[in-house]
Design a protein around this motif. Structure first.
Motif, PDB file in Angstrom:
ATOM      1  N   MET A   1      60.902  22.162  26.501  1.00  0.00           N
ATOM      2  CA  MET A   1      59.968  21.036  26.628  1.00  0.00           C
ATOM      3  C   MET A   1      60.580  19.969  27.538  1.00  0.00           C
ATOM      4  O   MET A   1      61.763  19.649  27.426  1.00  0.00           O
ATOM      5  N   LEU A   2      59.765  19.456  28.433  1.00  0.00           N
ATOM      6  CA  LEU A   2      60.186  18.343  29.282  1.00  0.00           C
ATOM      7  C   LEU A   2      59.451  17.093  28.820  1.00  0.00           C
ATOM      8  O   LEU A   2      58.225  17.054  28.795  1.00  0.00           O
ATOM      9  N   LYS A   3      60.221  16.065  28.440  1.00  0.00           N
ATOM     10  CA  LYS A   3      59.639  14.810  27.969  1.00  0.00           C
ATOM     11  C   LYS A   3      59.560  13.833  29.132  1.00  0.00           C
ATOM     12  O   LYS A   3      60.588  13.431  29.686  1.00  0.00           O
ATOM     13  N   VAL A   4      58.336  13.455  29.480  1.00  0.00           N
ATOM     14  CA  VAL A   4      58.096  12.573  30.621  1.00  0.00           C
ATOM     15  C   VAL A   4      57.574  11.233  30.120  1.00  0.00           C
ATOM     16  O   VAL A   4      56.611  11.185  29.342  1.00  0.00           O
ATOM     17  N   GLY A   5      58.202  10.154  30.547  1.00  0.00           N
ATOM     18  CA  GLY A   5      57.692   8.820  30.266  1.00  0.00           C
ATOM     19  C   GLY A   5      56.900   8.325  31.459  1.00  0.00           C
ATOM     20  O   GLY A   5      57.444   8.206  32.556  1.00  0.00           O
ATOM     21  N   LEU A   6      55.616   8.078  31.260  1.00  0.00           N
ATOM     22  CA  LEU A   6      54.735   7.608  32.326  1.00  0.00           C
ATOM     23  C   LEU A   6      54.394   6.146  32.070  1.00  0.00           C
ATOM     24  O   LEU A   6      53.911   5.792  30.987  1.00  0.00           O
ATOM     25  N   THR A   7      54.629   5.303  33.060  1.00  0.00           N
ATOM     26  CA  THR A   7      54.340   3.887  32.870  1.00  0.00           C
ATOM     27  C   THR A   7      53.856   3.266  34.175  1.00  0.00           C
ATOM     28  O   THR A   7      53.860   3.900  35.234  1.00  0.00           O
ATOM     29  N   GLY A   8      53.465   2.014  34.080  1.00  0.00           N
ATOM     30  CA  GLY A   8      52.965   1.274  35.241  1.00  0.00           C
ATOM     31  C   GLY A   8      52.349  -0.024  34.767  1.00  0.00           C
ATOM     32  O   GLY A   8      51.952  -0.131  33.603  1.00  0.00           O
ATOM     33  N   GLY A   9      52.282  -0.994  35.649  1.00  0.00           N
ATOM     34  CA  GLY A   9      51.690  -2.269  35.282  1.00  0.00           C
ATOM     35  C   GLY A   9      50.202  -2.156  35.009  1.00  0.00           C
ATOM     36  O   GLY A   9      49.537  -1.218  35.455  1.00  0.00           O
ATOM     37  N   ILE A  10      49.682  -3.110  34.260  1.00  0.00           N
ATOM     38  CA  ILE A  10      48.255  -3.124  33.973  1.00  0.00           C
ATOM     39  C   ILE A  10      47.466  -3.166  35.290  1.00  0.00           C
ATOM     40  O   ILE A  10      47.784  -3.924  36.199  1.00  0.00           O
ATOM     41  N   GLY A  11      46.482  -2.300  35.401  1.00  0.00           N
ATOM     42  CA  GLY A  11      45.682  -2.237  36.620  1.00  0.00           C
ATOM     43  C   GLY A  11      46.284  -1.387  37.718  1.00  0.00           C
ATOM     44  O   GLY A  11      45.696  -1.258  38.796  1.00  0.00           O
ATOM     45  N   ALA A  12      47.435  -0.762  37.454  1.00  0.00           N
ATOM     46  CA  ALA A  12      48.072   0.060  38.492  1.00  0.00           C
ATOM     47  C   ALA A  12      47.415   1.433  38.632  1.00  0.00           C
ATOM     48  O   ALA A  12      47.601   2.108  39.642  1.00  0.00           O
ATOM     49  N   GLY A  13      46.659   1.847  37.624  1.00  0.00           N
ATOM     50  CA  GLY A  13      45.993   3.143  37.692  1.00  0.00           C
ATOM     51  C   GLY A  13      46.689   4.241  36.916  1.00  0.00           C
ATOM     52  O   GLY A  13      46.486   5.421  37.178  1.00  0.00           O
ATOM     53  N   LYS A  14      47.479   3.861  35.938  1.00  0.00           N
ATOM     54  CA  LYS A  14      48.216   4.835  35.137  1.00  0.00           C
ATOM     55  C   LYS A  14      47.289   5.790  34.388  1.00  0.00           C
ATOM     56  O   LYS A  14      47.590   6.984  34.260  1.00  0.00           O
ATOM     57  N   SER A  15      46.174   5.292  33.897  1.00  0.00           N
ATOM     58  CA  SER A  15      45.247   6.143  33.149  1.00  0.00           C
ATOM     59  C   SER A  15      44.673   7.248  34.034  1.00  0.00           C
ATOM     60  O   SER A  15      44.495   8.387  33.582  1.00  0.00           O
ATOM     61  N   GLU A  16      44.399   6.922  35.294  1.00  0.00           N
ATOM     62  CA  GLU A  16      43.894   7.938  36.225  1.00  0.00           C
ATOM     63  C   GLU A  16      44.964   8.992  36.479  1.00  0.00           C
ATOM     64  O   GLU A  16      44.675  10.186  36.520  1.00  0.00           O
ATOM     65  N   VAL A  17      46.206   8.566  36.632  1.00  0.00           N
ATOM     66  CA  VAL A  17      47.296   9.520  36.852  1.00  0.00           C
ATOM     67  C   VAL A  17      47.470  10.415  35.629  1.00  0.00           C
ATOM     68  O   VAL A  17      47.643  11.626  35.760  1.00  0.00           O
ATOM     69  N   SER A  18      47.423   9.845  34.444  1.00  0.00           N
ATOM     70  CA  SER A  18      47.581  10.668  33.237  1.00  0.00           C
ATOM     71  C   SER A  18      46.438  11.671  33.128  1.00  0.00           C
ATOM     72  O   SER A  18      46.653  12.828  32.738  1.00  0.00           O
ATOM     73  N   ARG A  19      45.236  11.254  33.493  1.00  0.00           N
ATOM     74  CA  ARG A  19      44.087  12.180  33.464  1.00  0.00           C
ATOM     75  C   ARG A  19      44.310  13.340  34.432  1.00  0.00           C
ATOM     76  O   ARG A  19      44.045  14.509  34.103  1.00  0.00           O
ATOM     77  N   LEU A  20      44.803  13.036  35.623  1.00  0.00           N
ATOM     78  CA  LEU A  20      45.053  14.077  36.617  1.00  0.00           C
ATOM     79  C   LEU A  20      46.170  15.017  36.160  1.00  0.00           C
ATOM     80  O   LEU A  20      46.111  16.227  36.410  1.00  0.00           O
ATOM     81  N   LEU A  21      47.166  14.497  35.492  1.00  0.00           N
ATOM     82  CA  LEU A  21      48.240  15.354  34.976  1.00  0.00           C
ATOM     83  C   LEU A  21      47.725  16.277  33.880  1.00  0.00           C
ATOM     84  O   LEU A  21      48.123  17.453  33.809  1.00  0.00           O
ATOM     85  N   VAL A  22      46.845  15.772  33.025  1.00  0.00           N
ATOM     86  CA  VAL A  22      46.252  16.613  31.987  1.00  0.00           C
ATOM     87  C   VAL A  22      45.434  17.732  32.622  1.00  0.00           C
ATOM     88  O   VAL A  22      45.472  18.891  32.169  1.00  0.00           O
ATOM     89  N   GLU A  23      44.703  17.425  33.688  1.00  0.00           N
ATOM     90  CA  GLU A  23      43.943  18.453  34.399  1.00  0.00           C
ATOM     91  C   GLU A  23      44.841  19.588  34.876  1.00  0.00           C
ATOM     92  O   GLU A  23      44.429  20.745  34.934  1.00  0.00           O
ATOM     93  N   ARG A  24      46.073  19.261  35.182  1.00  0.00           N
ATOM     94  CA  ARG A  24      47.008  20.239  35.719  1.00  0.00           C
ATOM     95  C   ARG A  24      47.819  20.937  34.630  1.00  0.00           C
ATOM     96  O   ARG A  24      48.611  21.826  34.923  1.00  0.00           O
ATOM     97  N   GLY A  25      47.644  20.520  33.377  1.00  0.00           N
ATOM     98  CA  GLY A  25      48.277  21.237  32.278  1.00  0.00           C
ATOM     99  C   GLY A  25      49.209  20.452  31.397  1.00  0.00           C
ATOM    100  O   GLY A  25      49.814  21.019  30.479  1.00  0.00           O
ATOM    101  N   ALA A  26      49.351  19.162  31.640  1.00  0.00           N
ATOM    102  CA  ALA A  26      50.254  18.358  30.820  1.00  0.00           C
ATOM    103  C   ALA A  26      49.688  18.148  29.416  1.00  0.00           C
ATOM    104  O   ALA A  26      48.470  18.107  29.219  1.00  0.00           O
ATOM    105  N   VAL A  27      50.594  18.009  28.453  1.00  0.00           N
ATOM    106  CA  VAL A  27      50.231  17.571  27.104  1.00  0.00           C
ATOM    107  C   VAL A  27      50.404  16.060  27.081  1.00  0.00           C
ATOM    108  O   VAL A  27      51.495  15.548  27.310  1.00  0.00           O
ATOM    109  N   LEU A  28      49.329  15.333  26.833  1.00  0.00           N
ATOM    110  CA  LEU A  28      49.357  13.870  26.905  1.00  0.00           C
ATOM    111  C   LEU A  28      49.495  13.253  25.527  1.00  0.00           C
ATOM    112  O   LEU A  28      48.753  13.591  24.599  1.00  0.00           O
TER     113      LEU A  28
END
Length: 223
Positions: A1-28
């Motif tokens: 298992m690879l543990k990834v910490g995803l972060t970013g300032g408010i309004g930076a678009g982190k939610s869109e990035v997490s959605r795209l990672l889930v599309e590619r197979g990530a466990v969110l």
């Protein structure tokens, strides 16, 4: 298992990035979503928040009035610290439970808005920072989320600076770009995360399969 910490300032678009990672197979594992769950009506978390901030943070239906609470904590670092001391341990416990249920080969992405502020980088194998300029953040908060400029600036000021986030990053995703460029960058990052996950898994397997050195039998003493 690879543990990834995803972060970013408010309004930076982190939610869109997490959605795209889930599309590619990530466990969110989404800390914001979990933070809402742990203060849902009837939970000990909500009772603790009300005890600390009063009944004024409750909506008419008994749920947490987030705008009312936000107006209190985001302009006062001490009050924000009180809220974090209530919510963060609950979020951490739930996050660990979800992580333990993931497949051993998974890329598990922890979406953690306050990863930098709470010095959580050492908990992850890789830290990915979604980066956008303060001007872009402010525009998105006002134009897309309907915040006043004053509220938006207060929310931004309550978080780590852009420089502080970039300092802890292993991988940076620039989100001052069109969506198609962001998609391509996320695909590249996903491929790198999968590569690291496989390498980590292979190393763990090799470690487990390596036999322990034979101690042998005691050598007889010649007389």
């Amino acid at each position: 298992m690879l543990k990834v910490g995803l972060t970013g300032g408010i309004g930076a678009g982190k939610s869109e990035v997490s959605r795209l990672l889930v599309e590619r197979g990530a466990v969110l594992i989404d800390a914001d979503r979990i933070a809402r769950e742990v203060v849902a009506p009837g939970t000990p978390g909500l009772a603790a928040v009300v005890a600390a901030f009063g009944d004024g943070v409750l909506a008419a239906d008994g749920s947490l009035d987030r705008p009312a609470l936000g107006s209190i904590v985001f302009a006062d670092p001490d009050r924000l610290a009180v809220l974090n001391s209530i919510v963060h341990p609950l979020v951490g416990a739930r996050s660990r439970a979800l992580e333990s249920a993931a497949d051993e080969n998974a890329v598990v992405v922890h979406d953690v808005p306050l990863l930098t502020e709470n010095a959580l980088a050492p908990l992850y194998d890789v830290v990915v920072v979604v980066d956008a300029s303060p001007e872009t953040q402010l525009d998105r908060l006002v134009r897309l989320r309907g915040m006043t400029e004053q509220d938006a600036r207060a929310r931004m000021a309550a978080q780590a600076t852009r420089e502080q986030r970039l300092k802890i990053a292993d991988i940076v995703i620039d989100n001052d770009v069109p969506l198609e460029d962001l998609r391509r960058r996320v695909t590249d990052v996903w491929e790198e995360l999968v590569r690291r996950a496989r390498a980590s898994h292979d190393a763990a397997q090799a470690s487990q399969s390596t036999p322990e050195p034979s101690r042998g039998s005691p050598r007889a003493t010649q007389e």
